[in-house]
Write an enzyme that holds these catalytic residues in place. Structure first.
Site, mmCIF file in Angstrom:
data_model
loop_
_atom_site.group_PDB
_atom_site.id
_atom_site.type_symbol
_atom_site.label_atom_id
_atom_site.label_comp_id
_atom_site.label_asym_id
_atom_site.label_seq_id
_atom_site.Cartn_x
_atom_site.Cartn_y
_atom_site.Cartn_z
ATOM 1 N N ASN A 275 -4.182 11.617 4.700
ATOM 2 C CA ASN A 275 -4.956 10.571 5.248
ATOM 3 C C ASN A 275 -3.818 9.322 5.367
ATOM 4 O OD1 ASN A 275 -6.590 8.247 5.756
ATOM 5 N ND2 ASN A 275 -7.472 8.149 3.762
ATOM 6 N N TRP A 276 -3.485 9.078 6.442
ATOM 7 C CA TRP A 276 -2.352 8.113 6.748
ATOM 8 C C TRP A 276 -2.968 6.731 6.674
ATOM 9 C CZ3 TRP A 276 1.366 9.733 11.243
ATOM 10 C CH2 TRP A 276 1.833 11.173 11.083
ATOM 11 N N LYS A 277 -4.321 6.547 6.548
ATOM 12 C CA LYS A 277 -4.995 4.978 6.524
ATOM 13 C C LYS A 277 -4.331 4.473 7.708
ATOM 14 C CE LYS A 277 -5.419 5.733 1.591
ATOM 15 N NZ LYS A 277 -5.751 5.334 0.368
ATOM 16 N N HIS B 233 -15.263 7.618 3.037
ATOM 17 C CA HIS B 233 -13.805 7.222 2.461
ATOM 18 C C HIS B 233 -14.213 5.996 1.320
ATOM 19 C CE1 HIS B 233 -9.903 6.051 0.895
ATOM 20 N NE2 HIS B 233 -9.605 7.290 1.000
ATOM 21 N N GLU C 127 -12.656 3.602 0.738
ATOM 22 C CA GLU C 127 -12.578 2.240 1.290
ATOM 23 C C GLU C 127 -13.350 1.830 2.482
ATOM 24 O OE1 GLU C 127 -8.342 3.564 2.369
ATOM 25 O OE2 GLU C 127 -7.963 3.223 0.331
ATOM 26 N N GLU D 30 -12.997 12.494 -4.731
ATOM 27 C CA GLU D 30 -11.718 11.217 -4.867
ATOM 28 C C GLU D 30 -12.353 10.262 -5.785
ATOM 29 O OE1 GLU D 30 -9.000 11.218 -1.303
ATOM 30 O OE2 GLU D 30 -10.571 9.774 -0.979
ATOM 31 N N GLY E 117 -4.868 5.400 -4.715
ATOM 32 C CA GLY E 117 -3.975 4.263 -4.576
ATOM 33 C C GLY E 117 -3.584 3.652 -5.722
ATOM 34 N N SER F 184 -4.057 9.767 -5.763
ATOM 35 C CA SER F 184 -2.692 9.797 -6.326
ATOM 36 C C SER F 184 -2.116 11.200 -6.616
ATOM 37 C CB SER F 184 -2.692 9.076 -7.740
ATOM 38 O OG SER F 184 -2.966 7.567 -7.279
ATOM 39 N N GLY G 264 -3.319 10.655 0.243
ATOM 40 C CA GLY G 264 -3.189 9.509 0.872
ATOM 41 C C GLY G 264 -1.479 8.987 0.910
ATOM 42 N N GLY G 265 -1.057 8.162 -0.031
ATOM 43 C CA GLY G 265 0.429 7.578 -0.019
ATOM 44 C C GLY G 265 1.271 8.713 0.085
HETATM 45 C C1 PEP Z 1 -6.936 8.808 -0.072
HETATM 46 O O1 PEP Z 1 -6.768 7.684 0.422
HETATM 47 O O2 PEP Z 1 -7.768 9.500 0.345
HETATM 48 C C2 PEP Z 1 -5.955 9.019 -1.159
HETATM 49 C C3 PEP Z 1 -6.364 9.853 -2.068
HETATM 50 O O3 PEP Z 1 -4.965 8.131 -1.275
HETATM 51 P P1 PEP Z 1 -3.763 8.217 -2.564
HETATM 52 O O4 PEP Z 1 -3.330 9.486 -2.396
HETATM 53 O O5 PEP Z 1 -2.839 7.476 -2.029
HETATM 54 O O6 PEP Z 1 -4.327 7.875 -3.813
#
Ligand code: PEP
Length: 247
Positions: A9-11, A95, A97, A167, A173, A208, A229-230
Site C-alpha cells: 500500500n503506497w498510500k 483502511h 486512515e 491491521e 506506521g 509495521s 505500507g512504509g
Molecule cells: C498500511 O498502511 O496498511 C500499513 C500496514 O502501513 P505500515 O506498514 O507502514 O505500518
C-alpha cells in the site's frame, strides 16, 4: 507452507519515476516469487502507468479506495468500474486512515466492499482496533462489529473466501508491530467468525511489517501474508518481505 499474498500500500507516495523504477525491480524479481501472490496499490494517478508496466506479469495491481457509486455527479471520486477499466484486480476498503481521517464508518466500508464486488474487483477489507480498545479488552468485539457490518449488507457468505487485512491501528506506521502471537490470535478469531464450511478467507497482517519481523509473523498458522505500507516504498525491503512469505 508458502503464504498466499503480499500487498504493498503506497498510500499518497510516489511519482512517475518512482513507479517506473520500483516496478522494474519488482517485475525482474517476480519469477523467483512464484508461490506467493504479489500486488501493489499505487495512488490513482499512477494506476494506468503501473498497469502498463505490470501487463502480462504475475504482479497484480490494486487501488487504495473506491466510490460507492459506479458513475455520476460525484466530483473527485473514482469508481470501481473505472479501476477495473484501467487494470486493477484489488482495491483496499476500510483502511484505518480512511476510517479515521475521512469519516468512513462500518456501513460505508460495507457499501464500498459491495461496490468493489459489483465492479469485478477483489476487495481487501481492513479491520483493526485502536490501542485503547485493545487495552480495554475490546479487540474481538471491535473486529467482530467491523466484519458483521459487511455480512449484514452483503450476506452471510460474503467474507467466507474474502481477502481481509488485520491491521491493529496502533501498529500502522508506528514501528510498533503486533507480536506474532497477538496477530495469530486475532487471525484465528477472524477465520472462525467468517469461514463457512470449506471456504476460508485469506487473512493478511498489516502494521509495521519489515524485513526483520516478516518471517515471524508469516510463520503463524493463520497469517496468510501481509499488507505492507512504509516498507513497500523501498523495493528491496518489499521484496525481502515477499521472500519471507515464501519460506
Ligand atoms: C498500511 O498502511 O496498511 C500499513 C500496514 O502501513 P505500515 O506498514 O507502514 O505500518
Amino acid at each position: 507452507m508458502a503464504r498466499t499474498l503480499v500487498v504493498g500500500n503506497w498510500k499518497m507516495h510516489g511519482s512517475r519515476q518512482m513507479v517506473a523504477e520500483s516496478l522494474a525491480v519488482l517485475s525482474a524479481a517476480a519469477p523467483d516469487l512464484a508461490g506467493v501472490g504479489v500486488a501493489v496499490c499505487p495512488p490513482f494517478p499512477y494506476l494506468q502507468q503501473a498497469a502498463a508496466l505490470l501487463a502480462g506479469g504475475p504482479v497484480r495491481l490494486g487501488a487504495q479506495n473506491l466510490a460507492v457509486e459506479p458513475s455520476g455527479a460525484f466530483t473527485g471520486e473514482v469508481s470501481g468500474p473505472m479501476l477495473r477499466d484501467v487494470g486493477c484486480h484489488y482495491v483496499i476498503v476500510g483502511h484505518s486512515e480512511r476510517r479515521a481521517l475521512f469519516g468512513e464508518d462500518d456501513r460505508l466500508v460495507a457499501q464500498k466492499f459491495r461496490a468493489a464486488h459489483l465492479a469485478g474487483l477483489q476487495p481487501i477489507l481492513c479491520v483493526g482496533e485502536l490501542l485503547a480498545q485493545r487495552e480495554a479488552g475490546d479487540t474481538e468485539r471491535v473486529i467482530a462489529s467491523q466484519l458483521d457490518a459487511v455480512l449484514a449488507l452483503c450476506g452471510d457468505q460474503a467474507l467466507a473466501d474474502a481477502v481481509i487485512a488485520y491491521e491493529p491501528v496502533w501498529a500502522i506506521g508506528t514501528g510498533k508491530v503486533a507480536t506474532p502471537e497477538q496477530a495469530q490470535a486475532v487471525h484465528r478469531f477472524i477465520r472462525q467468525r467468517v469461514g463457512r464450511g470449506d471456504a476460508t478467507p485469506t487473512i493478511l497482517y498489516g502494521g509495521s511489517v519489515k524485513p526483520d519481523n516478516a518471517a515471524g509473523l508469516f510463520a503463524q498458522g493463520d497469517v496468510d501474508g501481509g499488507l505492507i505500507g512504509g516498507a513497500s516504498l523501498v523495493p528491496e525491503q518489499f521484496l525481502s518481505i515477499c521472500r519471507a512469505a515464501l519460506s
